[in-house]
Structure formats: structure tokens, C-alpha cells
Design a protein around this motif. Structure first.
Motif, mmCIF file in Angstrom:
data_model
loop_
_atom_site.group_PDB
_atom_site.id
_atom_site.type_symbol
_atom_site.label_atom_id
_atom_site.label_comp_id
_atom_site.label_asym_id
_atom_site.label_seq_id
_atom_site.Cartn_x
_atom_site.Cartn_y
_atom_site.Cartn_z
ATOM 1 N N GLU A 54 46.061 48.734 42.116
ATOM 2 C CA GLU A 54 46.585 50.068 42.388
ATOM 3 C C GLU A 54 45.613 50.883 43.233
ATOM 4 O O GLU A 54 46.026 51.609 44.151
ATOM 5 C CB GLU A 54 46.878 50.792 41.071
ATOM 6 N N HIS A 55 44.320 50.766 42.963
ATOM 7 C CA HIS A 55 43.341 51.453 43.812
ATOM 8 C C HIS A 55 43.419 50.945 45.252
ATOM 9 O O HIS A 55 43.332 51.727 46.203
ATOM 10 C CB HIS A 55 41.924 51.246 43.265
ATOM 11 N N GLY A 56 43.589 49.652 45.414
ATOM 12 C CA GLY A 56 43.713 49.106 46.754
ATOM 13 C C GLY A 56 44.937 49.619 47.472
ATOM 14 O O GLY A 56 44.889 49.957 48.664
ATOM 15 N N ARG A 57 46.051 49.705 46.755
ATOM 16 C CA ARG A 57 47.287 50.221 47.360
ATOM 17 C C ARG A 57 47.141 51.675 47.764
ATOM 18 O O ARG A 57 47.500 52.072 48.886
ATOM 19 C CB ARG A 57 48.453 50.068 46.376
ATOM 20 N N VAL A 119 35.322 37.636 46.008
ATOM 21 C CA VAL A 119 36.314 37.845 44.947
ATOM 22 C C VAL A 119 36.778 39.292 44.841
ATOM 23 O O VAL A 119 37.869 39.552 44.313
ATOM 24 C CB VAL A 119 35.781 37.372 43.572
ATOM 25 N N TRP A 120 35.984 40.245 45.352
ATOM 26 C CA TRP A 120 36.358 41.658 45.213
ATOM 27 C C TRP A 120 37.139 42.082 46.455
ATOM 28 O O TRP A 120 36.587 42.598 47.411
ATOM 29 C CB TRP A 120 35.111 42.526 45.017
ATOM 30 N N ARG A 121 38.484 41.861 46.424
ATOM 31 C CA ARG A 121 39.308 42.106 47.609
ATOM 32 C C ARG A 121 40.562 42.915 47.291
ATOM 33 O O ARG A 121 41.641 42.624 47.823
ATOM 34 C CB ARG A 121 39.730 40.771 48.229
ATOM 35 N N PRO A 122 40.499 43.967 46.447
ATOM 36 C CA PRO A 122 41.701 44.773 46.251
ATOM 37 C C PRO A 122 42.150 45.460 47.541
ATOM 38 O O PRO A 122 43.329 45.787 47.706
ATOM 39 C CB PRO A 122 41.277 45.802 45.195
ATOM 40 N N ASP A 123 41.190 45.708 48.434
ATOM 41 C CA ASP A 123 41.475 46.331 49.731
ATOM 42 C C ASP A 123 40.373 45.887 50.677
ATOM 43 O O ASP A 123 39.186 45.951 50.352
ATOM 44 C CB ASP A 123 41.478 47.856 49.602
ATOM 45 N N ALA A 124 40.780 45.450 51.869
ATOM 46 C CA ALA A 124 39.792 44.919 52.810
ATOM 47 C C ALA A 124 38.980 46.016 53.473
ATOM 48 O O ALA A 124 37.822 45.796 53.851
ATOM 49 C CB ALA A 124 40.496 44.079 53.875
#
Length: 542
Positions: A54-57, A119-124
Motif C-alpha cells: 500500500e505504501h508503494g501504491r 528484496v525491498w521493492r514495494p516501489d522502485a
């Protein structure tokens, strides 16, 4: 019958561990960072959770906003971000994805950092300032006094956002500002000027066409000093708290992620300090460029892993024509082909991270290997990502074309890494430059590949073809991409034959080296263990 009954839809891909990646974990252990696995899984579970998604979105859907002036008319040149951006950054910095390895004396520290970045890729988008900060440290060390002043804050694991005097902050981030309108990759065409001052500082005047992450605290940039093109450190805020006249003219409306800010910048007699000697700007900043190349490879490998796991997850839960997609032979071919490409990228990425770690500790042979293999990997892995992302998206059909699936965001991001820090031609020509000027780099490459000699006849034949290519100096520049592609495939094949899962290595050698493969994904030959390959790419939920 209700018209709104929902059936045959795929559950969200949340509640899994993004570090549960056999190729990654095997590489981390092999390259000396086994001590970091527990923390890697902690971060992977966080990355695969609903909150991170959700943070990435939100970070992507609420892009940064440039504020050039405050309400009273004062020039401020600030960039505002959504709170989710700050949460992503706080996690990344807190887990040492930025410059922390430079302050960590443990062998494998750079490998552990590469794995966490993977591995930490919620948002590029938020990865850009993280990557730049990591890469800035070795360049800054060309001026020991500046490094002594700023490196402890660049390596600190506290995210302290805001424009304040650097020495008053708990942690700093660094960016890069090289590209100009008239130059692009030809940085020697830079027109920004640097005038020396009696106190040892310089004043910069010029226009930068593409400045990465303008919200950072410090920037490495290039400008023409009296002695030639020189590298400089430019702070956003001066030691006395005054804003340095580094004017943000506009934010770029660019392809890819929307969460990160990239800006055009004008220096209006901005205060700067020289990093390294006058006239040696490219040699100085190349240390930063090379490490951002590593992160381009990591990012592309991570994007491939994200794409194939999403595709396999969808195919595992979606039915069509009476069967789950994952049970249908042609879809299995596509998924396995995507998984092979992903594992080949990951095994090369972890090897490059290991070489970076050992090079940082003074290993000359690893430095020579890294010099060639990093340019080769940057060219090839990043080139493979857009096609991979498109095929993974297609596995979801029309659902993949919808923004809510996350696949369009992945696809839009995929061309970036091939362009950033030297597009395809620049990387390919850099390989030729290394081969002709630094004979030790080819020797290191050949030693790496020779370790797999005799293990697979298809690999041995591919090695002979590469040697023939390199021995033929006719039109070598014209053939640069072809040469680099073959160098990359042989290196990936050698690493997979030595270290990879036998089913993956067999599929890679049959398709990529022996030529039993079509032009599109999903054209693997028969007789391969597709089930074992797909299983390694299947995310474990819960």
C-alpha cells in the motif's frame, strides 16, 4: 443469480517473504553474507506484506510536488513527498540499503546490502536516492577531508528528511548531477563552469538537464574548472544554514515510476568543494557511476523476480479451459522460461556483489573481474528486463493490463535501468575499452568461466565461440553488442552450471547457449524439468 458474484479471481500476492528466493539465498551464502540471512527474511516478510504494498501504491499515485517559493516569495526549491514515500525511505535507510556497508567491516557486507536492495521493492522510485548514496562514498573518498566530514552521516541508518545544514542532521543522502542538455552521456561536453575562490571553495554556474533525487542533502557533479573537467561536492544547504543557490527549475515528467523526483537544476554561483584533482572529474566520479551500474543490475534482477513470481502466482490460481493455467503445457513453458531468465540474472547479480565486496577489501583479481563483468552485466541483464516484464504482464492477460495489478508499473519501470548511467551502446563500448586497455580484466573473466570447463559441452562450445569473436578485430565496434551479449551469456551459463539448480542450468544451456530457443519467451525445448524450475519461482503465501 446475482450479477456481481466474483469467481476465478486470483488472491492478492501479499503475506509472502520476498527473500524466499532460492537463487538469491544460495548466492548470498556463496558470496560470504550468510550471516545476514535472518535479517534478510525479516525485510522480505515486510516487503511482501500488505502495508508495504500500500505504501508503494500511494507513493506512486501521489507524485512529488516542486515548491520553488514559499508564501512570501522567498526562493526555497523544496520537493514535497507523500507520507508513504517517507515510510519507504525510512525502512530502506534503517535496514542499511544505502551507504551502510562502507561502515561495516564484516566480509560480505556489500553482498548483504545488495540482497536487501533486491528484496525491498514495494516501489522502485525510492531506490534512486538510496542507490546514489551508496555509490557516492567511494567517489567522495578522493578527498579525505570531505569524506571524514560527511561519510559518517552518509552511512548512518537514520532517515532525516529536510533541508538543513548537513552537520546538524542525523543522516544524509547523496545525489548525482552530471547530465547536460548538450552532452547527455558525453559528460566531457559539460558547459557548467567552476570558479575557484580564495577559501578553497568554488562557485558553479550552469544548467544540469537531469539531476537525480534533488531532495538529497549533497550532490556530486561535474563542472569545468581552470584545470579541466572536475568533480565537485555541492550541498543543498551551506554550513551556516543558508540555502545554496542550486535552483530547481522543474521536475521531469518521465516514463517509469512517478514517486521519485528528477529535476532540471541551475547553479547560480552555487558553493562547491572539489573532490579529487582538477581535470580528473570523470576518473573521480566513475567510482560512483560503476556502483550505480551494480544497482541497475540488482534492480533489473529484482524486477524480473517480481514479474515471474506474480505471473506464477496468477497462473496457480486462475482457471481457463477447464484447468489451472499453471497446469497447461504452453503456459508452463512460458513461466519456466521467465524463471530461467530471472535466475540467470540473480546468479550474476550476486556474483557481481561478491566481487564488489572483495574489491572494496583490496582484492585486485576481483577488481579486475568486476571491471569487465559489471559492464557486461549492466548491458545484458538490463536489456533483458523490458521483454521479460512484457511477457510476465501478458501471463495475467487483460488483468495484467490494469493498473491495480501492479504490472503496468513494473513494465513502465523496466526500460530505465538500461538507460541509466550509460545506455546500451555506452555500456557495450565500455566493455571494448576495458578489453583493449586493461588485459587483466579478460584474464579474470576467463578464469571465472574456466572454473566450469568440462561440466557442460554446450557451455564449452559457447566459450569457444566467444574466443573466436574476441580474436576477430574486424569491425569490433560494429559488433560490440553481439560480443557483449555472448560474454554475458557465457558468464551466466558458467555460474549456473557451477552453482545453479541442475534443471535451471540445463534449460539455460539448451536454450541460451545451444540455440534451441525461439525469439520469444515460452519457446524452451522439450525434455526439461519445468516443474522444478517453476516451483523455485512460486511464492509461498502465509
Amino acid at each position: 443469480m446475482t450479477t456481481h458474484e466474483v469467481v476465478n479471481q486470483v488472491p492478492p500476492l501479499v503475506g509472502h517473504d520476498t527473500a524466499d528466493d532460492p537463487a538469491l539465498l544460495e548466492g548470498v551464502a556463496r558470496e560470504g553474507a550468510g550471516w545476514a540471512v535472518a535479517e534478510l527474511h525479516d525485510l522480505g516478510r515486510l516487503a511482501g506484506g500488505e502495508q508495504a504494498a500500500e505504501h508503494g501504491r500511494l507513493a506512486n499515485e501521489h507524485p512529488p510536488v516542486l515548491r520553488t517559493h514559499d508564501r512570501y516569495g522567498h526562493r526555497v526549491d523544496e520537493v514535497e513527498f507523500h507520507p508513504s514515500w517517507h515510510e519507504l525511505m525510512r525502512t530502506a535507510v534503517g535496514h542499511g540499503l544505502h551507504a551502510a556497508p562502507w561502515a561495516d567491516g564484516r566480509p560480505g557486507a556489500h553482498v548483504a546490502r545488495a540482497a536487501r536492495f533486491h528484496v525491498w521493492r514495494p516501489d522502485a522510485g525510492h531506490g534512486c536516492p538510496i542507490s546514489m548514496t551508496y555509490a557516492a562514498v567511494p567517489a567522495l573518498r578522493h578527498s579525505p577531508d570531505l569524506a571524514a566530514r560527511y561519510e559518517p552521516l552518509l552511512t548512518a541508518t537514520e532517515y532525516d528528511f529536510g533541508l538543513r545544514a548537513p552537520q546538524t542532521k542525523r543522516g544524509l543522502l547523496a545525489g548525482m548531477s552530471m547530465t547536460e542538455k548538450q552532452g547527455g552521456s558525453d559528460v566531457r561536453a559539460n558547459a557548467t563552469t567552476a570558479r575557484p575562490e580564495p577559501d578553497g571553495s568554488y562557485r558553479l554556474v550552469g544548467h544540469k538537464w537531469f539531476t537525480s533525487a534533488p531532495m538529497c542533502d549533497l550532490f556530486l557533479t561535474l563542472a569545468q574548472a581552470p584545470g579541466g573537467l572536475t568533480c565537485f561536492l555541492v550541498p543543498r544547504v551551506l554550513p551556516d544554514g543558508a540555502r545554496n543557490p542550486m535552483r530547481l527549475m522543474r521536475l521531469k515528467d518521465k516514463l517509469g515510476n512517478r514517486s521519485n523526483a528528477s529535476a532540471e537544476v541551475e547553479y547560480e554561483h552555487a558553493v562547491a568543494w572539489r573532490v579529487g584533482d582538477e581535470g580528473r572529474g570523470v576518473r573521480t566520479i566513475i567510482d560512483m557511476v560503476n556502483l550505480t551500474r551494480l544497482d541497475c543490475v540488482i534492480g533489473a534482477a529484482a524486477g524480473m523476480r517480481q514479474g515471474v513470481t506474480t505471473a506464477v502466482h496468477h497462473a496457480t490460481h486462475r482457471r481457463a479451459f477447464g484447468r489451472y493455467l499453471v497446469d497447461q503445457p504452453l503456459m508452463r513453458n512460458v513461466l519456466a522460461d521467465l524463471a530461467v531468465e530471472s535466475e540467470a540474472a540473480t546468479v550474476l547479480m550476486t556474483r557481481l556483489a561478491g566481487a564488489t565486496d572483495r574489491s572494496a577489501r583490496g582484492d585486485d583479481r576481483e577488481t579486475a573481474f568486476k571491471r569487465l563483468a559489471l559492464a557486461v552485466g549492466k548491458y545484458w541483464v538490463c536489456k533483458r528486463w523490458p521483454g521479460h516484464a512484457a511477457e510476465a504482464l501478458e501471463c495475467l492477460g487483460g488483468n495484467g493490463y490494469v493498473e491495480e495489478s501492479g504490472m503496468p508499473r513494473l513494465f513502465r519501470e523496466s526500460p530505465l535501468n538500461s538507460i541509466w548511467e550509460g545506455s546500451g551502446n555506452v555500456a557495450a563500448l565500455d566493455v571494448l575499452r576495458a578489453l583493449t586497455r586493461e588485459p587483466q580484466v579478460l584474464a579474470a573473466y576467463e578464469a571465472e568461466v574456466a572454473a566450469a570447463a568440462g561440466a557442460d559441452a554446450r557451455l564449452d562450445a559457447a566459450v569457444r565461440r566467444v574466443r573466436d569473436e574476441l580474436a576477430d578485430h574486424t569491425d569490433l565496434e560494429l559488433r560490440a553488442r553481439r560480443v557483449v551479449e555472448r560474454l554475458a551469456l557465457v558468464l551466466q551459463g558458467a555460474l549456473l552450471v557451477r552453482h545453479g539448480h541442475p534443471a535451471v542450468a540445463d534449460a539455460f544451456c539448451a536454450s541460451r547457449l545451444a540455440g534451441d530457443h525461439g525469439q520469444a519467451y515460452g519457446t524452451l525445448p522439450g525434455g526439461l524439468d519445468l516443474a522444478a524450475i517453476i516451483d523455485r519461482a512460486t511464492p509461498k503465501i502465509g
